[in-house]
Scaffold this active site. Sequence first.
Site, PDB file in Angstrom:
ATOM      1  N   LYS A  28       0.837  -1.221   0.000  1.00  0.00           N
ATOM      2  CA  LYS A  28       0.000   0.000   0.000  1.00  0.00           C
ATOM      3  C   LYS A  28       0.865   1.262   0.000  1.00  0.00           C
ATOM      4  O   LYS A  28       0.814   2.084   0.914  1.00  0.00           O
ATOM      5  CB  LYS A  28      -0.947  -0.004   1.200  1.00  0.00           C
ATOM      6  N   ILE A  41       5.900  10.724  -2.255  1.00  0.00           N
ATOM      7  CA  ILE A  41       6.100  11.617  -3.389  1.00  0.00           C
ATOM      8  C   ILE A  41       6.445  10.776  -4.617  1.00  0.00           C
ATOM      9  O   ILE A  41       6.927   9.642  -4.503  1.00  0.00           O
ATOM     10  CB  ILE A  41       7.205  12.659  -3.106  1.00  0.00           C
TER      11      ILE A  41
HETATM   12  O1  C5P Z   1      -8.048 -13.960   7.046  1.00  0.00           O
HETATM   13  P1  C5P Z   1      -8.774 -13.250   5.955  1.00  0.00           P
HETATM   14  O2  C5P Z   1      -9.185 -14.141   4.821  1.00  0.00           O
HETATM   15  O3  C5P Z   1      -9.913 -12.400   6.477  1.00  0.00           O
HETATM   16  O4  C5P Z   1      -7.666 -12.256   5.362  1.00  0.00           O
HETATM   17  C1  C5P Z   1      -7.894 -11.397   4.308  1.00  0.00           C
HETATM   18  C2  C5P Z   1      -6.626 -10.761   3.865  1.00  0.00           C
HETATM   19  O5  C5P Z   1      -6.960  -9.641   3.062  1.00  0.00           O
HETATM   20  C3  C5P Z   1      -5.747 -10.216   4.983  1.00  0.00           C
HETATM   21  O6  C5P Z   1      -4.394 -10.315   4.535  1.00  0.00           O
HETATM   22  C4  C5P Z   1      -6.163  -8.777   5.101  1.00  0.00           C
HETATM   23  O7  C5P Z   1      -5.138  -7.936   5.556  1.00  0.00           O
HETATM   24  C5  C5P Z   1      -6.481  -8.437   3.652  1.00  0.00           C
HETATM   25  N1  C5P Z   1      -7.430  -7.358   3.465  1.00  0.00           N
HETATM   26  C6  C5P Z   1      -8.688  -7.338   4.032  1.00  0.00           C
HETATM   27  N2  C5P Z   1      -9.525  -6.299   3.812  1.00  0.00           N
HETATM   28  C7  C5P Z   1      -9.131  -5.296   3.044  1.00  0.00           C
HETATM   29  C8  C5P Z   1      -7.888  -5.292   2.449  1.00  0.00           C
HETATM   30  C9  C5P Z   1      -7.039  -6.352   2.686  1.00  0.00           C
HETATM   31  O8  C5P Z   1      -9.066  -8.266   4.713  1.00  0.00           O
HETATM   32  N3  C5P Z   1      -9.970  -4.314   2.793  1.00  0.00           N
END
Ligand code: C5P
Length: 238
Positions: A70, A74
Site C-alpha cells: 500500500k 512523493i
Molecule cells: O483472514 P482473511 O481471509 O480475512 O484475510 C484477508 C486478507 O486480506 C488479509 O491479509 C487482510 O489484511 C487483507 N485485506 C482485508 N480487507 C481489506 C484489504 C485487505 O481483509 N480491505
Amino acid sequence: MRDNKEHLTARQRLIVGLDVPSVKEAEAIVQELGDTVCVYKIGFQLVLAGGLELARDLQADGKNVFLDMKLLDIDNTVSKAVENVAKMGLTMLTIHAYPRAMRAAVEAASGSQLCLLGVTVLTSMDGVDLYEAGYGFTPEELVKKRARDAQMAGMGGIVASAQEASSIREIIGLDMAIVTPGIRLAGGDAGDQKRVMTPRKAISAGASHLVVARPIIQSDDKAATAEQFVQEIKQASN
Ligand code: C5P
C-alpha cells in the site's frame, strides 16, 4: 496482468495471504499447500520480518507473489520503490489510489510483468472516518472516483470488497483485475470481517482474484480447504 477470463485458471485467481509473524511459519504453510496454491500475498507483518527474501524465493520457485505494501509517497519515492519491486520479478503490488502516486508507479513498472493494484478506500473506514480524515465524499463516492482514477492512470487493477466489485466492474470494464478479500466458504467463520462473501458470489459480482488468509492458513487440512476454494472459483467462472 489483465483480467482475461479465458487466460487465468481458477487456481491463478486464488491468492493466499501469508498473515503469519515469521518466515518459518510462512514456509511451512507454503510447503503444506504445495501445488494447490500458486499465488501468495505478503503484507507488512511478514515484510518486516524477512518476508522480502521469502517473496524472492517463492517467485524463484515458480509461485506468484502479491506484495501488499500500500505505497503512498512523493512521485520520485514511489517510482524508485516500484522499480525495485519490478526488478524483483514480483507479480502484484498495491498503491494507494492517489492519481500522482499511481501515474508515477505505472511509469516505473512499464515493461515489467508487475500488476499494480489501486487501494481505493480501506474497508475498515466508514463515512465518519473519511470526514475525520478531511474528505468530503462518502466511501461509495470515493471508491468510484478512485476506481476511475486508477483506470485513467493505467493501473492493472483495484483491491475492493466483494460488495463493491460489481459497481467497480461497471466503471472500469473487463480489462482490469478486481482483487477482493473477505471471502468465506458458505458457513465459514467470518472472524473480524464484517461483510463476507462466498467465492461463487464474489466471482459472479465481477471479482477476478480472491484473497483468502485465515480460512486456509488456519485450517487443519490446508491443501484440501484451498482446493475447495479453487473448485468453487472454477464453477463460478464457467
Ligand atoms: O483472514 P482473511 O481471509 O480475512 O484475510 C484477508 C486478507 O486480506 C488479509 O491479509 C487482510 O489484511 C487483507 N485485506 C482485508 N480487507 C481489506 C484489504 C485487505 O481483509 N480491505
